[in-house]
Write a protein that holds these residues in place. Structure first.
Motif, PDB file in Angstrom:
ATOM      1  N   LEU A  31     -19.928  -8.025   5.251  1.00  0.00           N
ATOM      2  CA  LEU A  31     -21.023  -8.778   4.627  1.00  0.00           C
ATOM      3  C   LEU A  31     -22.244  -7.906   4.357  1.00  0.00           C
ATOM      4  CD1 LEU A  31     -20.868 -12.096   6.675  1.00  0.00           C
ATOM      5  CD2 LEU A  31     -20.103 -11.729   4.328  1.00  0.00           C
ATOM      6  N   GLY A  32     -22.281  -6.700   4.946  1.00  0.00           N
ATOM      7  CA  GLY A  32     -23.400  -5.790   4.731  1.00  0.00           C
ATOM      8  C   GLY A  32     -24.236  -5.521   5.960  1.00  0.00           C
ATOM      9  N   PHE A  33     -23.912  -6.142   7.084  1.00  0.00           N
ATOM     10  CA  PHE A  33     -24.648  -5.907   8.322  1.00  0.00           C
ATOM     11  C   PHE A  33     -24.105  -4.652   8.990  1.00  0.00           C
ATOM     12  CE2 PHE A  33     -25.432 -10.440   7.780  1.00  0.00           C
ATOM     13  CZ  PHE A  33     -26.790 -10.504   8.053  1.00  0.00           C
ATOM     14  N   VAL A  34     -24.693  -3.511   8.625  1.00  0.00           N
ATOM     15  CA  VAL A  34     -24.295  -2.214   9.158  1.00  0.00           C
ATOM     16  C   VAL A  34     -25.520  -1.607   9.829  1.00  0.00           C
ATOM     17  CG1 VAL A  34     -23.406   0.073   8.537  1.00  0.00           C
ATOM     18  CG2 VAL A  34     -22.636  -1.947   7.277  1.00  0.00           C
ATOM     19  N   VAL A  35     -25.312  -0.922  10.941  1.00  0.00           N
ATOM     20  CA  VAL A  35     -26.428  -0.294  11.651  1.00  0.00           C
ATOM     21  C   VAL A  35     -27.233   0.565  10.679  1.00  0.00           C
ATOM     22  CG1 VAL A  35     -27.030   1.348  13.465  1.00  0.00           C
ATOM     23  CG2 VAL A  35     -25.270  -0.375  13.879  1.00  0.00           C
ATOM     24  N   GLY A  36     -28.555   0.364  10.692  1.00  0.00           N
ATOM     25  CA  GLY A  36     -29.449   1.104   9.816  1.00  0.00           C
ATOM     26  C   GLY A  36     -29.820   0.384   8.535  1.00  0.00           C
ATOM     27  N   THR A  37     -29.144  -0.707   8.232  1.00  0.00           N
ATOM     28  CA  THR A  37     -29.413  -1.464   7.011  1.00  0.00           C
ATOM     29  C   THR A  37     -30.669  -2.309   7.173  1.00  0.00           C
ATOM     30  OG1 THR A  37     -27.062  -1.600   6.511  1.00  0.00           O
ATOM     31  CG2 THR A  37     -28.473  -3.186   5.412  1.00  0.00           C
ATOM     32  N   GLU A  38     -31.523  -2.318   6.144  1.00  0.00           N
ATOM     33  CA  GLU A  38     -32.720  -3.155   6.173  1.00  0.00           C
ATOM     34  C   GLU A  38     -32.358  -4.579   5.774  1.00  0.00           C
ATOM     35  OE1 GLU A  38     -36.848  -3.567   3.739  1.00  0.00           O
ATOM     36  OE2 GLU A  38     -36.351  -1.553   4.463  1.00  0.00           O
ATOM     37  N   VAL A  39     -32.919  -5.534   6.513  1.00  0.00           N
ATOM     38  CA  VAL A  39     -32.675  -6.955   6.290  1.00  0.00           C
ATOM     39  C   VAL A  39     -34.029  -7.648   6.182  1.00  0.00           C
ATOM     40  CG1 VAL A  39     -31.720  -9.049   7.333  1.00  0.00           C
ATOM     41  CG2 VAL A  39     -30.511  -6.886   7.593  1.00  0.00           C
ATOM     42  N   THR A  40     -34.174  -8.543   5.194  1.00  0.00           N
ATOM     43  CA  THR A  40     -35.391  -9.342   5.058  1.00  0.00           C
ATOM     44  C   THR A  40     -35.053 -10.786   5.390  1.00  0.00           C
ATOM     45  OG1 THR A  40     -36.202  -7.903   3.301  1.00  0.00           O
ATOM     46  CG2 THR A  40     -37.236 -10.063   3.490  1.00  0.00           C
ATOM     47  N   VAL A  41     -35.813 -11.374   6.296  1.00  0.00           N
ATOM     48  CA  VAL A  41     -35.581 -12.760   6.716  1.00  0.00           C
ATOM     49  C   VAL A  41     -36.225 -13.693   5.685  1.00  0.00           C
ATOM     50  CG1 VAL A  41     -35.925 -14.464   8.535  1.00  0.00           C
ATOM     51  CG2 VAL A  41     -35.550 -12.060   9.126  1.00  0.00           C
ATOM     52  N   ILE A  42     -35.408 -14.514   5.047  1.00  0.00           N
ATOM     53  CA  ILE A  42     -35.878 -15.471   4.043  1.00  0.00           C
ATOM     54  C   ILE A  42     -36.286 -16.781   4.719  1.00  0.00           C
ATOM     55  CG2 ILE A  42     -35.233 -16.788   1.981  1.00  0.00           C
ATOM     56  CD1 ILE A  42     -35.460 -13.718   1.604  1.00  0.00           C
ATOM     57  N   SER A  43     -35.485 -17.205   5.694  1.00  0.00           N
ATOM     58  CA  SER A  43     -35.754 -18.450   6.393  1.00  0.00           C
ATOM     59  C   SER A  43     -35.155 -18.367   7.790  1.00  0.00           C
ATOM     60  CB  SER A  43     -35.136 -19.620   5.626  1.00  0.00           C
ATOM     61  OG  SER A  43     -35.261 -20.823   6.355  1.00  0.00           O
ATOM     62  N   ALA A  44     -35.887 -18.858   8.763  1.00  0.00           N
ATOM     63  CA  ALA A  44     -35.388 -18.923  10.138  1.00  0.00           C
ATOM     64  C   ALA A  44     -35.698 -20.318  10.665  1.00  0.00           C
ATOM     65  CB  ALA A  44     -36.063 -17.860  11.001  1.00  0.00           C
ATOM     66  N   ASN A  45     -34.640 -21.052  11.034  1.00  0.00           N
ATOM     67  CA  ASN A  45     -34.809 -22.438  11.450  1.00  0.00           C
ATOM     68  C   ASN A  45     -33.849 -22.746  12.591  1.00  0.00           C
ATOM     69  OD1 ASN A  45     -35.383 -25.128  11.621  1.00  0.00           O
ATOM     70  ND2 ASN A  45     -34.497 -25.680   9.650  1.00  0.00           N
ATOM     71  N   GLN A  46     -34.383 -22.988  13.779  1.00  0.00           N
ATOM     72  CA  GLN A  46     -33.601 -23.362  14.954  1.00  0.00           C
ATOM     73  C   GLN A  46     -32.477 -22.373  15.238  1.00  0.00           C
ATOM     74  OE1 GLN A  46     -32.373 -27.381  14.243  1.00  0.00           O
ATOM     75  NE2 GLN A  46     -34.429 -28.193  14.502  1.00  0.00           N
ATOM     76  N   GLY A  47     -32.729 -21.081  15.043  1.00  0.00           N
ATOM     77  CA  GLY A  47     -31.736 -20.050  15.322  1.00  0.00           C
ATOM     78  C   GLY A  47     -30.868 -19.677  14.146  1.00  0.00           C
ATOM     79  N   ASN A  48     -30.725 -20.575  13.179  1.00  0.00           N
ATOM     80  CA  ASN A  48     -29.976 -20.254  11.965  1.00  0.00           C
ATOM     81  C   ASN A  48     -30.885 -19.449  11.047  1.00  0.00           C
ATOM     82  OD1 ASN A  48     -27.705 -21.808  12.797  1.00  0.00           O
ATOM     83  ND2 ASN A  48     -28.807 -23.630  12.187  1.00  0.00           N
TER      84      ASN A  48
END
Length: 74
Positions: A31-48
């Motif tokens: 899915l693209g979750f590789v160590v060193g990859t930058e991720v931007t949080v769009i929404s965080a709701n109750q852990g999801n």
């Protein structure tokens, strides 16, 4: 280092470590979750969490987000 579940909307973080079984880690890597990859949080709701990772928008459940350890972008 903190789990992705503790991030807030708008946070920019780097993937620092991925836990879980080999199968789960491989799925997240696909899915693209590789160590060193930058991720931007769009929404965080109750852990999801909804994130932008490698030009894709993904929804991650709390159970999976707990396994993704991140560090804030400096």
């Amino acid at each position: 280092m903190l789990p992705l579940t503790l991030t807030s909307t708008g946070d920019k973080v780097f993937v620092a470590r991925i836990g879980g079984s080999e199968e789960a880690r491989q799925h997240l890597a696909d899915l693209g979750f590789v160590v060193g990859t930058e991720v931007t949080v769009i929404s965080a709701n109750q852990g999801n969490v909804i994130v932008n990772v490698r030009d894709s928008r993904l929804a991650v459940t709390q159970h999976i987000a707990e396994k993704i350890m991140v560090q804030p972008v400096q």
